[in-house]
Scaffold this motif. Structure first.
Motif, PDB file in Angstrom:
ATOM      1  N   ARG A 204       0.805  -1.217   0.000  1.00  0.00           N
ATOM      2  CA  ARG A 204       0.000   0.000   0.000  1.00  0.00           C
ATOM      3  C   ARG A 204       0.845   1.277   0.000  1.00  0.00           C
ATOM      4  N   LEU A 207       1.515   2.752  -3.337  1.00  0.00           N
ATOM      5  CA  LEU A 207       0.341   2.695  -4.198  1.00  0.00           C
ATOM      6  C   LEU A 207      -0.003   4.060  -4.782  1.00  0.00           C
ATOM      7  N   HIS A 208      -0.408   4.071  -6.061  1.00  0.00           N
ATOM      8  CA  HIS A 208      -0.959   5.254  -6.709  1.00  0.00           C
ATOM      9  C   HIS A 208      -2.358   4.885  -7.186  1.00  0.00           C
ATOM     10  N   PHE A 229       1.520  -0.761  -9.284  1.00  0.00           N
ATOM     11  CA  PHE A 229       2.103   0.226  -8.374  1.00  0.00           C
ATOM     12  C   PHE A 229       3.476   0.656  -8.880  1.00  0.00           C
ATOM     13  N   VAL A 258       6.682   0.808 -13.396  1.00  0.00           N
ATOM     14  CA  VAL A 258       5.430   0.385 -12.787  1.00  0.00           C
ATOM     15  C   VAL A 258       5.322  -1.128 -12.887  1.00  0.00           C
TER      16      VAL A 258
END
Length: 327
Positions: A204, A207-208, A229, A258
């Protein structure tokens, strides 16, 4: 000689045991042994070897041989490894690159192991039970436009990014869909929500929300999702595969690569093209953020995800294997 002993610092399942190989200086190779009564795609109980570490390759090989024989004596129809309890946790080994293959920096959640570990399993009589791969799609010269916040797709479904305020609620939806979507995967077993949530909470922090895409029907029911992510391990200028860009390339510094970690579609929504559309959305967002590439992570060879990766021009990143032995 290998002797039974509690494996150090291993999160063993109830009923699992540890084994350790010693030399004159002390312990040099621990592992765990466990039995799974039912795994998807195979019949009979399966023996699992997990938490494998070896400071000495010969001792590790002898320990693996002892472990497989022990599990066979206990009724295992096959022995798989490495698998730390289930396919939801760490399993399989990263294979050393072949001639001309890349050796990029590992990404967050990727198996990392010394390059000789696969040879330990082979020398102990194991063969390859399943093959996996990661691929990487490089950033194109022209950055695509970011998809709109709620993009329509076929049959009235809409795709939107994750709402961070609803993370825990959405995680329950993702869990329910994952149980259905992955139920047919080789060697699959279900897990409780708490265990599932723990794995997602670990990723988390990087995270985006725009990189977590959710497809819902007209009634708001989740049909498919993709979880990606920015990779905090991507801190080096050279990604070690052809065409990758360095931080100083272009008028602006590049972003982090990513990792497209999970792509899942509910069984009743398959055939709508949601997997490809969600993957394309992740690429648009990632490349708009100047990511040099999107890693398509840990796919079983020749499944639907690898076909989507090929259509998105994914190039080889790394290969992996799960090993097996049959009595």
């Amino acid at each position: 000689e290998a002797i039974v002993y509690p494996a150090p610092d291993a999160e063993l399942r109830p009923g699992a045991e540890g084994m350790v190989a010693y030399d004159a200086g002390g312990p040099v190779a621990p592992l765990s042994i466990d039995t799974a009564p039912r795994l998807q795609g195979v019949e009979g109980p399966s023996g699992l070897i997990g938490w494998y570490v070896a400071l000495d390759g010969e001792a590790g090989t002898q320990l693996l041989a002892r472990a497989r024989e022990t599990l066979a004596e206990r009724g295992a129809a096959r022995v798989l490894g490495p698998m730390n309890g289930s396919t939801w946790k760490r399993y399989r080994l990263a294979l050393p690159p072949g001639p001309g293959e890349p050796a990029p920096t590992p990404f967050l959640t990727e198996p990392v192991n010394p390059p000789d570990y696969p040879s330990h399993f082979l020398a102990a009589g194991f063969g390859v039970a399943a093959e996996y791969e990661s691929r990487a799609a490089l950033r194109p010269a022209d950055l695509p436009e970011v998809p709109p916040p709620a993009a329509p797709v076929a049959d009235g479904a809409r795709i939107s990014p994750l709402d961070p305020k609803r993370f825990d609620e959405t995680l329950h939806e993702i869990f329910d869909l994952s149980l259905a979507a992955f139920a047919g995967n080789l060697y699959y077993t279900p897990i409780p929500f708490a265990e599932f949530a723990g794995a997602y909470h670990r990723v988390r922090p990087p995270l985006h929300p725009e990189l977590v895409r959710l497809a819902r029907d007209r009634d708001g029911r989740l049909l498919a999702f993709v979880f990606a992510f920015p990779d905090p391990f991507d801190r080096v200028p050279d990604l070690s595969f052809a065409g990758a860009t360095s931080p100083g390339d272009g008028p602006e510094p590049r972003g982090l690569r990513v990792v497209l970690k999970t792509l899942a579609t509910s069984p009743e929504a398959r055939g709508m093209g949601l997997g490809r559309r969600l993957s394309e959305d992740v690429h648009r967002v990632a490349f708009a953020r100047r990511a040099p590439c999107v890693v398509h992570a840990l796919m079983q060879v020749d499944n639907s995800s690898t076909h989507i990766s090929e259509r998105l021009h994914g190039e080889p990143f790394r290969r992996y294997a799960l090993f097996g032995w049959t009595p």
